[in-house]
Write an enzyme that holds these catalytic residues in place. Structure first.
Site, PDB file in Angstrom:
ATOM      1  N   ASP A 185       0.819  -1.212   0.000  1.00 19.24           N
ATOM      2  CA  ASP A 185       0.000   0.000   0.000  1.00 19.24           C
ATOM      3  C   ASP A 185       0.853   1.262   0.000  1.00 19.24           C
ATOM      4  OD1 ASP A 185       0.802  -0.929   2.578  1.00 19.24           O
ATOM      5  OD2 ASP A 185      -0.469   0.598   3.498  1.00 19.24           O
ATOM      6  N   GLU A 186       0.241   2.324  -0.519  1.00 19.50           N
ATOM      7  CA  GLU A 186       0.754   3.690  -0.387  1.00 19.50           C
ATOM      8  C   GLU A 186       2.250   3.822  -0.675  1.00 19.50           C
ATOM      9  OE1 GLU A 186      -1.847   5.965   2.800  1.00 19.50           O
ATOM     10  OE2 GLU A 186      -0.803   4.308   3.741  1.00 19.50           O
ATOM     11  N   VAL A 187       2.688   3.306  -1.798  1.00 14.34           N
ATOM     12  CA  VAL A 187       4.103   3.447  -2.124  1.00 14.34           C
ATOM     13  C   VAL A 187       4.338   4.890  -2.579  1.00 14.34           C
ATOM     14  CG1 VAL A 187       5.987   2.618  -3.555  1.00 14.34           C
ATOM     15  CG2 VAL A 187       4.185   1.039  -2.810  1.00 14.34           C
TER      16      VAL A 187
END
Ligand code: ACM
Length: 646
Positions: A280-282
């Site tokens: 997630d949320e790279v």
């Protein structure tokens, strides 16, 4: 709520002679002992059985448990209770575990003793994946706390503990191949491999799978303290750093050599068939700032950071599969290049779950089940994995939706208050995932939730008791009775609003969490019940004198509370920030009483008064010290009613 319940007549007494048939299956023997212990705690009765007498509860099953619990293992059971005995049957001993929990929920106090009502229950889960995710990175949560939460999960028939073991703020699982992961990035707060094995066995005994998550390539700063060569940018790295979220370098072959060894080790340690890689949320800023990574992207014809992440995930998926595991990740991992065997955990929106299923991917819903957002139970309860976009899926696609998972992110919890952030609201989500889709009544849900919440305390969960201790800490040696009145009608701010307090910089995860916002329940029963009561009173034309007397009693308590509480607020540094809240509570209650007076006298209040009071309500709705005064809305209703119901 079971899939099918038929009430009989009469009841089965639970007295000292209560006994259960004995077993040869080792894990079930232990479960029966735990069951008897739990029944003992709930009733206070030491059971002695009667030598030679028929057992009160007989248990029959055809198959024992799988050594490693499988997704979709049969959890169905049937429970028949008559006035002379109870019978629990199931195809597997896992179903027996579920049925024993139902039996415990049925025990009630009556004028003649403890008893279980005569009933026939046929029950099975609606979804095979019913999970709770606990983040142990932001704040470390010790095993004893996790274990009591696993007991709570078992009580509400959840079956997956998703263990978020690494993130930017800490790496919590021991690796013998890469010891610096924990020696440099856990502050000595991590689980040894022996502890992990012990915890997995504990959860297995209670019918709960443990799925580990190692978040990558983003949310991975903690990896870089010991192994900076994995990062996409130059270090040095510290856990407290609040700048650009660094990401693993997906372009170096050494990265995959590291992951080959690491995942092989973890795949052995964690026996479950599923392995969560986060995803997630790279934050691509480090990738964009690294010329080598940019050149790699160009050379491989990658247009975006999403393409680069998909490349990383394809390589990762092969490693995970080589270790006989199914890869799972947050919904950012969804990419047509990945094989259909992966599982997508949907957190950004319900539609991504349906989108994944349409493309042939199975998925688990977490959007709508974030416990850290401080929503009321009813709001979580209304979220159904099969609603929204998923409602238009065909039957084959529907089967790909495995269930859901509540999530307890740990920015704002400690071992002291995490139970109260999970419970009792998590039980409402558990019911959504177990019970039939048409079980949606909110009033009956809250009635059951109340009973479950009380029963969970017998397991040692501190979701109710911790508040009292924390209020005592804030009050020193003063009485907390007035403080409790205030605490009863406030809730923490919702969604990500608490983060606004810390906009200036990164959150300090070592700061104490000992304020009122940390102590109060995420959902105020007092305020919810008061609001429902006012609603019914006003809708009934403001005529019911008994209801009015009750409303007056609450309002009088609140109006007079600030005078009682004020001296205490001044003398405690932890409570000074709550002075405004306390004043608002009294002022609102005074306005509510004046509104009732004018209703009684059939004299509409002057417009100027109404305008002034509504302005007070608006002001009181604003958060103070991170808290919301939950009786502002019903007070608005009373003030409006005073102008119309005369
Ligand atoms: C997430 O909440 N970043 C999965």
């Amino acid at each position: 709520m079971p899939a099918s319940v038929q009430l009989g007549t009469g009841q089965l007494p639970i007295d000292q002679s209560f006994s259960v048939t004995a077993f040869h299956d080792r894990s079930l023997n232990e479960e029966i002992i735990r069951f008897e212990d739990q029944l003992h705690r709930q009733t206070g009765i030491p059971f002695r059985g009667k030598p030679g007498a028929a057992p009160t509860l007989t248990v029959h099953f055809n198959h024992g448990r799988e050594t490693v619990q499988k997704l979709g293992e049969d959890e169905s059971y049937e429970l028949t209770v008559t006035d002379s005995g109870a019978k629990l049957t199931a195809p597997t001993s896992l179903g027996i575990l579920r049925g024993l929990q139902t039996f415990l929920q049925l025990v009630e106090i009556t004028p003649t003793g403890f008893a279980v009502p005569a009933v026939t229950i046929k029950d099975q889960p609606r979804f095979p994946w019913r999970g709770l995710m606990i983040d142990v990175s932001r704040h470390f949560i010790p095993l004893d706390v996790l274990k009591r939460n696993v007991d709570g999960m078992a009580a509400v028939k959840m079956n997956v503990l998703h263990w978020h073991l690494s993130d930017d703020q800490g790496f919590r699982a021991e690796s013998k191949k890469f010891p610096k992961l924990t020696t440099m990035a856990s502050g000595e707060m991590f689980y040894s491999q022996d502890e992990i094995r012990d915890f997995i066995a504990y959860a297995h005994d209670r019918g709960i799978r443990v799925v580990p998550e190692f978040d990558m390539p983003g949310h991975s700063r903690s990896w870089f303290l010991g192994y900076p060569e994995l990062a996409s940018g130059p270090g040095p790295y510290t856990l407290a750093d609040g700048g650009i979220a660094p990401a693993i370098d997906p372009t170096r072959e050494e990265t995959y050599k590291f992951l080959e060894k690491f995942i092989a080790e973890m795949a052995k340690l964690f026996p479950d068939a599923y392995f969560h890689i986060g995803g997630d949320e790279v934050d691509g800023k480090q990738w964009d700032a690294n010329p080598k990574i940019q050149a790699f992207k160009q050379a491989h014809g990658m247009k975006s950071d999403q393409d680069l992440q998909a490349y990383f995930n394809r390589r990762l998926q092969k490693i995970v599969a080589k270790n006989h595991k199914t890869m799972m990740g947050w919904d950012e991992i969804l990419h047509p290049d990945l094989p259909r065997t992966i599982v997508v955990q949907s957190w950004r929106g319900q539609q991504s779950l349906a989108a994944a299923a349409r493309q042939g991917y199975s998925g688990v819903l977490s959007y709508g089940y974030y416990l850290d957002l401080m929503w009321p139970a009813a709001r979580h309860y209304a979220v159904d994995p099969m609603s929204g976009d998923a409602a238009t899926l065909n039957l084959d696609q529907q089967k790909l939706i495995l269930g859901g998972e509540s999530c307890q992110w740990a920015e704002w919890v400690t071992p002291e208050n995490i139970d109260s952030h999970i419970w009792p609201r998590n039980a409402a989500i558990a019911e959504r995932l177990w019970s039939p889709q048409n079980v949606t009544g909110v009033a009956s849900m809250y009635a059951r939730l109340h009973v479950v919440s009380l029963n969970l305390e017998w397991l040692g969960l501190t979701h109710r008791s911790a508040r009292t201790l924390m209020l005592h800490r804030m009050a020193g040696d003063s009485s907390i009775s007035a403080l409790r009145v205030l605490a009863d009608v406030v809730e923490p701010v919702k969604d990500y609003d608490r983060w606004d307090e810390t906009k200036q910089g990164p959150i300090d995860f070592h700061a104490p969490l000992n304020r009122m916002i940390d102590a109060v329940y995420p959902e105020s029963d007092t305020a919810r019940e008061f609001a429902a009561f006012v609603q019914a009173y006003v809708q009934g034309g403001a005529k019911d004198p008994v209801a009015e007397a009750q409303i007056r009693a609450s309002l009088t308590l609140w109006r007079d509370n600030d005078a009682r509480l004020h001296p205490l607020l001044e003398q405690s540094f932890l409570l000074q920030e709550d002075e405004g809240l306390s004043q608002n509570l009294s002022a609102l209650a005074a306005a509510g009483l004046a509104a009732l007076d004018s209703i009684d006298k059939a004299q509409p209040p002057p417009d100027a008064w109404k305008t002034q009071q509504l302005a007070l309500v608006e002001q009181a709705k604003k958060p103070q010290a991170g808290l919301l005064l939950m009786i502002a809305a019903p007070m608005e209703q009373l003030i409006q009613a005073s102008a119309t119901h005369n």
